[in-house]
Design an enzyme around this catalytic site. Structure first.
Site, PDB file in Angstrom:
ATOM      1  N   CYS A  14      13.324  -9.052  -2.939  1.00 37.88           N
ATOM      2  CA  CYS A  14      13.621  -7.509  -2.565  1.00 37.88           C
ATOM      3  C   CYS A  14      15.208  -7.628  -1.991  1.00 37.88           C
ATOM      4  CB  CYS A  14      12.809  -6.969  -1.354  1.00 37.88           C
ATOM      5  SG  CYS A  14      12.903  -5.264  -1.261  1.00 37.88           S
TER       6      CYS A  14
ATOM      7  N   HIS B 286       6.555  -7.734  -2.950  1.00 36.64           N
ATOM      8  CA  HIS B 286       6.101  -8.244  -1.887  1.00 36.64           C
ATOM      9  C   HIS B 286       4.590  -8.719  -2.133  1.00 36.64           C
ATOM     10  CE1 HIS B 286       9.789  -7.267   0.228  1.00 36.64           C
ATOM     11  NE2 HIS B 286       9.578  -6.071  -0.376  1.00 36.64           N
TER      12      HIS B 286
END
Length: 242
Positions: free
Chosen positions: A94, A195
């Protein structure tokens, strides 16, 4: 493999560990120890220099301001770039993924310089935020099973000619460009929006990082029942009709 050891570096847990991505460090450490490898793990805070002698470097996700601060400090430090020049493996998630590119849009709405370790550029999307489970087919050159993860980002990441998509999306948005790509990689540097933590859902990626760092083609088998149960539970949840 008891004579071998692995130097694992978790970068800036004080800035880039908002979404549980520190679990990636736990998974790599655990799977290395299951193979009889000695593991030296170093958690490097943002006020500390980045060591250049690590084998695997992990970077997690974070909010916009910590992302900007992390990028600025990594650029000033230069240690991660030197480590890659020395052959280190890097896995990023990310905000960390965006930092490894050439540039990204920061919390001030300005373009921030990245480390240039991946040939990608990240902007801020105008559409709705990308949130939800993702299923994607990994690059066939990596010889890994389907990627499963959870995305939560507003970023749109465009890949340049020297970056390869980490995976092709079946469900979800991935890089957010509309071309069905998710993440990016080159020979030693990997980035993803996933994630989960993503390495708990996809332990074979953790094994790939270990193999690359040791320069071996295979690792001794380990008990994967817990990981596989988690994978199948998350895949089933993602594909279940609403």
């Amino acid at each position: 493999m008891s004579d071998a050891s692995l130097r694992l570096v978790w970068i800036y847990p004080d800035l880039l560990s908002t979404y549980g991505d520190q679990g990636n460090a736990l998974v790599v450490e655990r799977r290395a120890r299951q193979r009889g490898l000695g593991v030296q793990r170093l958690d490097v805070r943002s006020d500390q220099p980045i060591p250049t002698s690590g084998d695997i470097y992990l970077i997690g996700g974070g909010e916009d301001r910590p992302q900007r601060l992390a990028a600025e400090r990594l650029l000033r430090d230069g240690g991660l770039n030197r480590a890659v020049d020395n052959g280190a493996i890097v896995f990023s998630v990310c905000a960390g993924y965006q930092i490894l590119g050439h540039e990204f849009v920061n919390d001030l709405g300005e373009r921030s310089a990245g480390l240039g370790l991946l040939d990608v550029v990240s902007t801020r999307g105008e559409a709705e935020r990308c949130v939800g489970d993702v299923l994607a087919d990994m690059d066939e050159n990596l010889r890994l099973p389907q990627l499963t993860g959870f995305e939560n980002h507003q970023g749109v990441t465009h890949l340049g000619p020297s970056a390869r998509p980490l995976a092709r999306v079946r469900l979800g948005q991935g890089n957010g460009t509309g071309d069905g790509t998710e993440g990016a990689w080159n020979d030693t540097v990997f980035g993803t929006y996933m994630h989960g933590p993503v390495l708990a859902r996809n332990p074979q990626i953790a094994d790939l990082l270990i193999k690359l760092s040791l320069d071996v083609n295979a690792l001794p088998p380990v008990d994967d029942r817990w990981y596989e149960a988690l994978r199948q539970e998350r895949i089933a949840a993602a594909t279940q009709p609403v």
